[in-house]
Write a protein that holds these residues in place. Sequence first.
Motif, PDB file in Angstrom:
ATOM      1  N   VAL A 114       0.740  -1.279   0.282  1.00 50.06           N
ATOM      2  CA  VAL A 114       0.122  -0.044   0.352  1.00 50.06           C
ATOM      3  C   VAL A 114       1.094   0.914  -0.045  1.00 50.06           C
ATOM      4  O   VAL A 114       0.884   1.840  -0.595  1.00 50.06           O
ATOM      5  N   LEU A 115       1.703   1.404   1.401  1.00 51.16           N
ATOM      6  CA  LEU A 115       2.906   2.249   0.776  1.00 51.16           C
ATOM      7  C   LEU A 115       3.500   2.599  -0.299  1.00 51.16           C
ATOM      8  O   LEU A 115       3.843   3.524  -0.884  1.00 51.16           O
ATOM      9  N   ILE A 124       5.522   6.981   9.675  1.00 50.99           N
ATOM     10  CA  ILE A 124       5.436   7.094   7.941  1.00 50.99           C
ATOM     11  C   ILE A 124       4.587   7.218   7.508  1.00 50.99           C
ATOM     12  O   ILE A 124       4.654   8.294   6.948  1.00 50.99           O
ATOM     13  N   CYS A 125       2.960   7.431   8.160  1.00 50.96           N
ATOM     14  CA  CYS A 125       2.468   8.000   7.449  1.00 50.96           C
ATOM     15  C   CYS A 125       2.039   9.782   7.513  1.00 50.96           C
ATOM     16  O   CYS A 125       2.000  10.102   7.106  1.00 50.96           O
ATOM     17  N   ALA A 126       2.491   9.906   8.910  1.00 50.60           N
ATOM     18  CA  ALA A 126       2.585  11.256   9.954  1.00 50.60           C
ATOM     19  C   ALA A 126       3.370  11.136   8.955  1.00 50.60           C
ATOM     20  O   ALA A 126       2.866  12.814   8.231  1.00 50.60           O
ATOM     21  N   TYR A 164      -3.830  10.757   7.126  1.00 54.80           N
ATOM     22  CA  TYR A 164      -4.151  10.779   8.060  1.00 54.80           C
ATOM     23  C   TYR A 164      -5.189   9.084   8.552  1.00 54.80           C
ATOM     24  O   TYR A 164      -4.733   8.727   7.645  1.00 54.80           O
ATOM     25  N   MET A 165      -5.063   9.026   9.713  1.00 52.79           N
ATOM     26  CA  MET A 165      -4.986   8.033  10.307  1.00 52.79           C
ATOM     27  C   MET A 165      -6.580   7.901  11.061  1.00 52.79           C
ATOM     28  O   MET A 165      -6.397   8.952  12.324  1.00 52.79           O
ATOM     29  N   VAL A 196       1.072   8.426  19.073  1.00 52.76           N
ATOM     30  CA  VAL A 196       1.383   8.981  18.679  1.00 52.76           C
ATOM     31  C   VAL A 196       1.781   9.506  16.680  1.00 52.76           C
ATOM     32  O   VAL A 196       2.665  10.240  16.095  1.00 52.76           O
ATOM     33  N   VAL A 197       0.277   9.468  16.204  1.00 53.23           N
ATOM     34  CA  VAL A 197      -0.329  10.214  15.620  1.00 53.23           C
ATOM     35  C   VAL A 197      -0.487  11.447  15.627  1.00 53.23           C
ATOM     36  O   VAL A 197      -0.714  11.741  16.918  1.00 53.23           O
ATOM     37  N   PRO A 198       0.043  12.823  15.066  1.00 52.55           N
ATOM     38  CA  PRO A 198       0.036  13.793  15.796  1.00 52.55           C
ATOM     39  C   PRO A 198      -1.963  14.291  15.263  1.00 52.55           C
ATOM     40  O   PRO A 198      -2.632  13.689  14.889  1.00 52.55           O
TER      41      PRO A 198
END
Length: 307
Positions: A186-187, A213-215, A220-221, A241-243
């Motif tokens: 996916v990434l 990595i996504c951040a 968005y998560m 840890v998600v901003p």
Amino acid sequence: MASRAAGTYPEVPPPLSAPGVDTHCHLDIGVGARGPIKDGEPAPEVEPEADETFPPLSFFHDTAMAANITRIVQIGCEMAAARWTAEVVAAEAAAGRDWLLGGVAIHPNEAPRLAAAGLLEESLTEIEQLAQGERMRVVGETGLDYYRTADDGVADQQESFRAHIEMAKRLDKVLEIHDREAHDDVLRILAEEGAPEKTVFHCFSGDAEMARICAERGYYMSFAGNVTFKRSDDLRHAAAVVPDELLLTETDAPFLTPHPHRGKPGGPYLTVLTVRMLAEVRGVNEARIAEMTTANAERIFGSWALS
């Protein structure tokens, strides 16, 4: 999945102290609705049970409002559900009710079946048409699912995923990603194709390292009820840890019903329990999570208010 009959849903929990958002649910399944299926099109994965009496759409509206979940995104990700979604979202707006936005796509598990029937290209064309409604803000859920699809379906999944990425960018829609046991691919595909500016990992399933990595990439998560499950420590570490500016909430209802109601069908109103878990994990109060995720949802999906 447990019975989805009207009497099997959990009670509405005490409402949030600030309005919250369910950014991903499947009300078509909740109400037992399936539109007409084209000749030759594979049957939906989930069919209503003949002996079940499903709750009406008003049940999901009323319970959500009672829980202070005031904004909902309805997702239709097989063809009959996509048609239903476009119709219902438009009808609710026409009736002056502003609670629903919509999204449509071909689910990764549907892509190989449609391809085998020679209907993938035709279905993608129809999805694009359905996605163009003013209150249809999402292309999704799309992505990869290596849990339910055999190896010979991977190429079709990836082809469909790439087509949805291109569609979301061309239509300026949010891309909502389904990612199950396929994080690396996916990434990789998002990097190869160039992710849309507005990309959401629906029902985020990675660990803290993937969240970082996504951040870094500005994705968005969105966290669903499984963040409350007893064995979901990795998810809770990721949620921590998600901003702030990239955090979203959802249910994926009627699936992934939060603890302590796991195994029962769910509705958007149970977003409340996910918000409270995220508040605990992040060490803030529930109003902070609700306000933060509502602001994020408004920023990425646009306003729910009727024009």
